[in-house]
Design a protein around this motif. Structure first.
Motif, PDB file in Angstrom:
ATOM      1  N   LYS A   1      -7.608  -1.886  -2.912  1.00 49.69           N
ATOM      2  CA  LYS A   1      -7.446  -0.704  -3.752  1.00 49.69           C
ATOM      3  C   LYS A   1      -8.771  -0.310  -4.390  1.00 49.69           C
ATOM      4  N   ARG A   2      -9.567  -1.309  -4.802  1.00 50.62           N
ATOM      5  CA  ARG A   2     -10.868  -1.040  -5.397  1.00 50.62           C
ATOM      6  C   ARG A   2     -11.811  -0.381  -4.402  1.00 50.62           C
TER       7      ARG A   2
ATOM      8  N   PHE B   1      -4.982  -7.354  -1.992  1.00 51.38           N
ATOM      9  CA  PHE B   1      -4.468  -6.001  -2.211  1.00 51.38           C
ATOM     10  C   PHE B   1      -5.265  -5.298  -3.311  1.00 51.38           C
ATOM     11  N   ALA B   2      -5.582  -6.006  -4.386  1.00 50.53           N
ATOM     12  CA  ALA B   2      -6.367  -5.422  -5.474  1.00 50.53           C
ATOM     13  C   ALA B   2      -7.774  -5.059  -4.997  1.00 50.53           C
ATOM     14  N   GLU B   3      -8.380  -5.912  -4.159  1.00 51.73           N
ATOM     15  CA  GLU B   3      -9.703  -5.616  -3.620  1.00 51.73           C
ATOM     16  C   GLU B   3      -9.674  -4.397  -2.704  1.00 51.73           C
TER      17      GLU B   3
ATOM     18  N   MET C   1      -2.113 -10.888  -3.323  1.00 56.99           N
ATOM     19  CA  MET C   1      -2.270  -9.890  -4.386  1.00 56.99           C
ATOM     20  C   MET C   1      -3.751  -9.635  -4.683  1.00 56.99           C
ATOM     21  N   ARG C   2      -4.581 -10.655  -4.573  1.00 54.73           N
ATOM     22  CA  ARG C   2      -6.018 -10.484  -4.777  1.00 54.73           C
ATOM     23  C   ARG C   2      -6.602  -9.587  -3.690  1.00 54.73           C
TER      24      ARG C   2
ATOM     25  N   LYS D   1       0.702 -14.170  -5.435  1.00 55.97           N
ATOM     26  CA  LYS D   1      -0.511 -14.529  -6.170  1.00 55.97           C
ATOM     27  C   LYS D   1      -1.039 -15.881  -5.708  1.00 55.97           C
TER      28      LYS D   1
ATOM     29  N   LYS E   1       6.131 -11.865  -6.681  1.00 56.66           N
ATOM     30  CA  LYS E   1       4.750 -11.633  -7.112  1.00 56.66           C
ATOM     31  C   LYS E   1       4.021 -12.953  -7.350  1.00 56.66           C
TER      32      LYS E   1
ATOM     33  N   SER F   1       0.812  -1.220   0.000  1.00 61.16           N
ATOM     34  CA  SER F   1       0.000   0.000   0.000  1.00 61.16           C
ATOM     35  C   SER F   1       0.845   1.270   0.000  1.00 61.16           C
TER      36      SER F   1
END
Length: 92
Positions: A87-88, A83-85, A80-81, A75, A71, A61
């Protein structure tokens, strides 16, 4: 300071294991690291991984970039999933 998540090899010759570390991107992997955030052991059949998920999410972050090998491990562990959620959620 630009930080990276890298794998550092530790262990004996035929029983290798890796540390997931946060290090300054301008320094080599075998130098002093900022923080140890995980340990990965590929020798055993169950592939033992001990990752500090909250610390990894924190470093991602604040802008730390994982290397390709780090990475792929993040994954497969699902970090990583997450982290992407996160950020969304912040963007909405």
């Amino acid at each position: 300071m630009a930080a990276k998540l890298k794998l550092a090899r530790v262990g004996k010759v035929h029983s290798r294991s890796f540390r997931l570390i946060v290090v300054d991107s301008r320094k080599p992997t075998n130098s002093d690291f900022i923080e140890l955030v995980g340990h990965i052991d590929f020798v055993h059949d169950n592939k033992v991984t001990n990752l500090k998920e909250d610390r990894i999410l924190y470093w991602l972050s604040v802008g730390a970039q994982p290397t390709e090998s780090a990475k792929s491990i993040l994954k497969t562990s699902g970090i990583m999933r997450k982290f992407a959620e996160s950020k969304r959620k912040v963007q909405v």
